[in-house]
Design a protein around this motif. Structure first.
Motif, PDB file in Angstrom:
ATOM      1  N   VAL A 168       0.877  -0.952   0.011  1.00  0.00           N
ATOM      2  CA  VAL A 168      -0.042  -0.087  -0.131  1.00  0.00           C
ATOM      3  C   VAL A 168       0.744   1.178  -0.024  1.00  0.00           C
ATOM      4  O   VAL A 168       1.014   1.588   0.990  1.00  0.00           O
ATOM      5  CB  VAL A 168      -0.874   0.004   1.252  1.00  0.00           C
ATOM      6  N   PRO A 169       1.260   1.638  -1.149  1.00  0.00           N
ATOM      7  CA  PRO A 169       1.959   3.030  -1.216  1.00  0.00           C
ATOM      8  C   PRO A 169       1.493   4.259  -0.587  1.00  0.00           C
ATOM      9  O   PRO A 169       0.265   4.271  -0.350  1.00  0.00           O
ATOM     10  CB  PRO A 169       2.432   2.922  -2.576  1.00  0.00           C
ATOM     11  N   LEU A 170       2.214   5.256  -0.568  1.00  0.00           N
ATOM     12  CA  LEU A 170       1.702   6.573   0.122  1.00  0.00           C
ATOM     13  C   LEU A 170       1.661   7.321  -1.172  1.00  0.00           C
ATOM     14  O   LEU A 170       2.449   7.368  -2.095  1.00  0.00           O
ATOM     15  CB  LEU A 170       2.546   7.200   1.182  1.00  0.00           C
ATOM     16  N   VAL A 171       0.719   8.395  -1.093  1.00  0.00           N
ATOM     17  CA  VAL A 171       0.727   9.386  -2.132  1.00  0.00           C
ATOM     18  C   VAL A 171       0.808  10.710  -1.287  1.00  0.00           C
ATOM     19  O   VAL A 171       0.451  10.963  -0.306  1.00  0.00           O
ATOM     20  CB  VAL A 171      -0.669   9.672  -2.919  1.00  0.00           C
ATOM     21  N   VAL A 172       2.093  11.260  -1.760  1.00  0.00           N
ATOM     22  CA  VAL A 172       2.615  12.647  -0.860  1.00  0.00           C
ATOM     23  C   VAL A 172       2.035  13.664  -1.727  1.00  0.00           C
ATOM     24  O   VAL A 172       2.714  13.887  -3.009  1.00  0.00           O
ATOM     25  CB  VAL A 172       4.226  12.418  -0.673  1.00  0.00           C
ATOM     26  N   GLU A 173       1.452  14.628  -1.286  1.00  0.00           N
ATOM     27  CA  GLU A 173       0.829  15.844  -1.904  1.00  0.00           C
ATOM     28  C   GLU A 173       1.429  16.965  -1.310  1.00  0.00           C
ATOM     29  O   GLU A 173       1.762  17.196  -0.014  1.00  0.00           O
ATOM     30  CB  GLU A 173      -0.758  15.839  -1.861  1.00  0.00           C
ATOM     31  N   GLN A 174       1.772  17.955  -2.086  1.00  0.00           N
ATOM     32  CA  GLN A 174       2.081  19.404  -1.860  1.00  0.00           C
ATOM     33  C   GLN A 174       0.727  19.898  -1.408  1.00  0.00           C
ATOM     34  O   GLN A 174      -0.343  19.964  -1.826  1.00  0.00           O
ATOM     35  CB  GLN A 174       2.717  20.040  -2.970  1.00  0.00           C
ATOM     36  N   MET A 175       0.802  20.583  -0.112  1.00  0.00           N
ATOM     37  CA  MET A 175      -0.172  21.194   0.565  1.00  0.00           C
ATOM     38  C   MET A 175      -1.037  22.338  -0.381  1.00  0.00           C
ATOM     39  O   MET A 175       0.030  23.104  -0.497  1.00  0.00           O
ATOM     40  CB  MET A 175       0.191  21.688   1.903  1.00  0.00           C
ATOM     41  N   VAL A 176      -2.136  22.390  -0.587  1.00  0.00           N
ATOM     42  CA  VAL A 176      -2.853  23.529  -1.517  1.00  0.00           C
ATOM     43  C   VAL A 176      -3.186  24.567  -0.472  1.00  0.00           C
ATOM     44  O   VAL A 176      -4.043  24.353   0.405  1.00  0.00           O
ATOM     45  CB  VAL A 176      -3.887  22.709  -2.133  1.00  0.00           C
ATOM     46  N   ASP A 177      -2.993  25.681  -0.963  1.00  0.00           N
ATOM     47  CA  ASP A 177      -3.653  27.036  -0.226  1.00  0.00           C
ATOM     48  C   ASP A 177      -4.883  27.178  -1.002  1.00  0.00           C
ATOM     49  O   ASP A 177      -5.056  28.030  -2.016  1.00  0.00           O
ATOM     50  CB  ASP A 177      -2.499  28.015  -0.416  1.00  0.00           C
ATOM     51  N   PHE A 178      -6.162  26.649  -0.293  1.00  0.00           N
ATOM     52  CA  PHE A 178      -7.299  26.939  -0.935  1.00  0.00           C
ATOM     53  C   PHE A 178      -8.317  27.913  -0.314  1.00  0.00           C
ATOM     54  O   PHE A 178      -8.195  27.915   0.991  1.00  0.00           O
ATOM     55  CB  PHE A 178      -7.942  25.413  -1.258  1.00  0.00           C
ATOM     56  N   GLU A 179      -9.217  28.272  -0.723  1.00  0.00           N
ATOM     57  CA  GLU A 179     -10.128  29.027  -0.098  1.00  0.00           C
ATOM     58  C   GLU A 179     -11.282  28.313   0.481  1.00  0.00           C
ATOM     59  O   GLU A 179     -11.866  28.658   1.603  1.00  0.00           O
ATOM     60  CB  GLU A 179     -10.713  29.999  -1.366  1.00  0.00           C
ATOM     61  N   ARG A 180     -11.740  27.322  -0.137  1.00  0.00           N
ATOM     62  CA  ARG A 180     -12.700  26.332   0.284  1.00  0.00           C
ATOM     63  C   ARG A 180     -12.902  25.128  -0.621  1.00  0.00           C
ATOM     64  O   ARG A 180     -12.481  24.893  -1.565  1.00  0.00           O
ATOM     65  CB  ARG A 180     -14.203  27.334   0.227  1.00  0.00           C
ATOM     66  N   GLU A 181     -13.765  24.159   0.075  1.00  0.00           N
ATOM     67  CA  GLU A 181     -13.755  22.750  -0.546  1.00  0.00           C
ATOM     68  C   GLU A 181     -15.212  22.956  -1.102  1.00  0.00           C
ATOM     69  O   GLU A 181     -16.214  23.137  -0.499  1.00  0.00           O
ATOM     70  CB  GLU A 181     -13.597  22.032   0.573  1.00  0.00           C
ATOM     71  N   LEU A 182     -15.231  22.372  -2.351  1.00  0.00           N
ATOM     72  CA  LEU A 182     -16.483  22.245  -3.102  1.00  0.00           C
ATOM     73  C   LEU A 182     -16.643  20.797  -3.555  1.00  0.00           C
ATOM     74  O   LEU A 182     -15.571  20.056  -3.913  1.00  0.00           O
ATOM     75  CB  LEU A 182     -16.269  23.291  -4.253  1.00  0.00           C
ATOM     76  N   SER A 183     -17.740  20.711  -3.967  1.00  0.00           N
ATOM     77  CA  SER A 183     -18.006  19.323  -4.803  1.00  0.00           C
ATOM     78  C   SER A 183     -19.018  19.217  -5.748  1.00  0.00           C
ATOM     79  O   SER A 183     -19.908  20.079  -5.719  1.00  0.00           O
ATOM     80  CB  SER A 183     -18.152  17.851  -3.766  1.00  0.00           C
ATOM     81  N   ASN A 202     -18.493  22.478   0.972  1.00  0.00           N
ATOM     82  CA  ASN A 202     -18.311  21.362   1.948  1.00  0.00           C
ATOM     83  C   ASN A 202     -17.402  22.081   3.415  1.00  0.00           C
ATOM     84  O   ASN A 202     -16.171  22.351   3.063  1.00  0.00           O
ATOM     85  CB  ASN A 202     -17.778  20.318   1.647  1.00  0.00           C
ATOM     86  N   LEU A 203     -17.942  21.918   4.789  1.00  0.00           N
ATOM     87  CA  LEU A 203     -17.214  22.166   5.626  1.00  0.00           C
ATOM     88  C   LEU A 203     -16.636  20.990   6.257  1.00  0.00           C
ATOM     89  O   LEU A 203     -17.717  20.008   6.884  1.00  0.00           O
ATOM     90  CB  LEU A 203     -17.917  23.068   6.528  1.00  0.00           C
ATOM     91  N   HIS A 204     -15.404  20.939   6.656  1.00  0.00           N
ATOM     92  CA  HIS A 204     -14.947  19.351   7.421  1.00  0.00           C
ATOM     93  C   HIS A 204     -14.586  19.766   8.497  1.00  0.00           C
ATOM     94  O   HIS A 204     -14.145  20.947   8.924  1.00  0.00           O
ATOM     95  CB  HIS A 204     -13.700  18.821   6.323  1.00  0.00           C
TER      96      HIS A 204
END
Length: 381
Positions: A168-183, A202-204
């Motif tokens: 089970v490999p890892l996915v390493v992501e660069q942190m994203v500077d975002f305003e809000r989460e949408l779907s 969406n609010l988490h």
């Protein structure tokens, strides 16, 4: 008509309820025992899995992590929608990232890690603000780690040292500077016709969805169009059939895909009362070959998850436009026990109703409710 759903949780239950008025009989598979059960009572039905496969008009899933041997058997019938490949994309972040990159869909800069020593290379390439995700079986904030400084790297490597990263490999992501989460929730049928719901915000809290508001406030026509273009590229690229959820970050006037869910999705529960046709009904329509239903919103809506508690007053049903959807589960920490849908004629009115809802539920289990109520009340018509 009959649809067999792999998975016997609340999503299968809500598909069953949506299917009844259409004359669609929905059955479910307990994937832990390979038993066919009733989606609501969970009682085993007097039919084998092989018999159920033969008798069903369509097969589908309520979650991505269905054992692959079951998906293989389902795929051989040519009745599985979405396809096994599409389901596996949602179950494996490595597959997901490969699909996004192959289709040129914007997503966070990332690397795949199969040895902890590769984390130093990730820091060199992506910086020291990183989110590390298990490629499989991670959800609701589980299977994720954060790196915010290089000094944390030895501690992080130690924490990951007991994992089998070859399996089970890892996915390493660069942190994203975002305003809000949408779907964006959309649906595609067997002929390639697509219908899409308006974007939801969406609010988490602690990695778990707590509140969705739809249509998302302050969404321009251009932003909605960009989201729909992303959906079309993904749905057509996978030859997808059924409901697909695309979770995105908004960064100014740009959108970046965070995750895909090849199924009906929590952030689309608002459609049960806030749209002409719910995501559950549209998913069933797509997989059995019925015309897709209207996806426009009838007004501002909110979906509030009930997480880890059952001790709240059912008098909340006094609130006009408020509907309780209870899943009938045993209470457990961080477990989704049900959700509450609220509809109104304006965002300010929706905020007032959410504020009233706060009087009937324990604040510690609904940490986003008050803030969201206050925010919505400030939105002018």
């Amino acid at each position: 008509m009959r649809v067999l759903v792999y998975g016997a949780g609340q999503l299968a239950q809500m598909m069953y309820l949506a299917g009844c008025p259409l004359g669609i009989d929905v059955q479910a598979v307990d994937v832990n025992t390979d038993t066919v059960v009733h989606p609501v009572s969970k009682r085993p039905l007097d039919v084998s899995l092989a018999q159920a496969l033969e008798a069903s008009d369509a097969l589908t899933v309520e979650f991505e992590h269905v054992p692959e041997h079951l998906l293989e058997d389902a795929s051989k019938t040519d009745k599985l929608f979405p396809s096994m490949n599409a389901i596996l994309v949602g179950a494996d972040r490595v597959r997901e990232k490969r699909l996004l990159d192959a289709l040129n869909v914007p997503n966070a800069a990332h690397q795949v890690v199969t040895y902890t020593d590769q984390l130093e290379d990730c820091v060199s390439a992506l910086g020291h603000q990183l989110i590390i995700k298990a490629s499989r079986d991670g959800y609701d904030g589980y299977g994720q780690w954060r790196l915010t400084s290089e000094e944390q790297l030895p501690e992080l490597k130690q924490a990951l040292s007991n994992l089998d990263l070859q399996a089970v490999p890892l996915v390493v992501e660069q942190m994203v500077d975002f305003e809000r989460e949408l779907s964006l929730i959309g649906v595609r049928d067997k002929d390639g016709e697509i219908q899409m719901y308006p974007l939801a915000e969406n609010l988490h809290h602690q990695g778990q969805l707590h509140v969705s508001v739809a249509p998302a406030p302050n969404v321009s026509a251009q932003l909605q169009q960009k989201a729909e273009e992303i959906f079309r590229v993904l749905a057509d690229g996978m030859n997808y059939v059924g409901v697909l959820a695309v979770e995105m970050f908004q960064c100014g006037d740009k959108l970046m895909v965070n995750e895909l869910a090849p199924r009906v999705h929590n952030s689309g529960h608002w459609t049960m009362t806030g749209s002409d046709t719910s995501q559950f009904e549209n998913h069933l329509r797509a997989v059995v070959g019925l015309p897709l239903g209207d996806t426009s919103a009838i007004g501002p809506s909110a979906m509030v998850n009930i997480i880890g508690c059952s001790s709240f007053s059912r008098d909340l049903l006094k609130i006009s436009g408020c509907h309780l959807h209870w899943y009938g589960k045993t209470v457990r920490e961080k477990r989704k026990m049900g959700h509450i849908n609220v509809t109104a004629s304006s965002y300010a009115g929706l905020g007032e109703k959410l504020e009233e809802l706060g009087k009937y539920v324990p604040a510690e289990y609904f940490p986003k409710l008050g803030r969201e109520a206050r925010r919505l009340k400030q939105i002018q018509p």
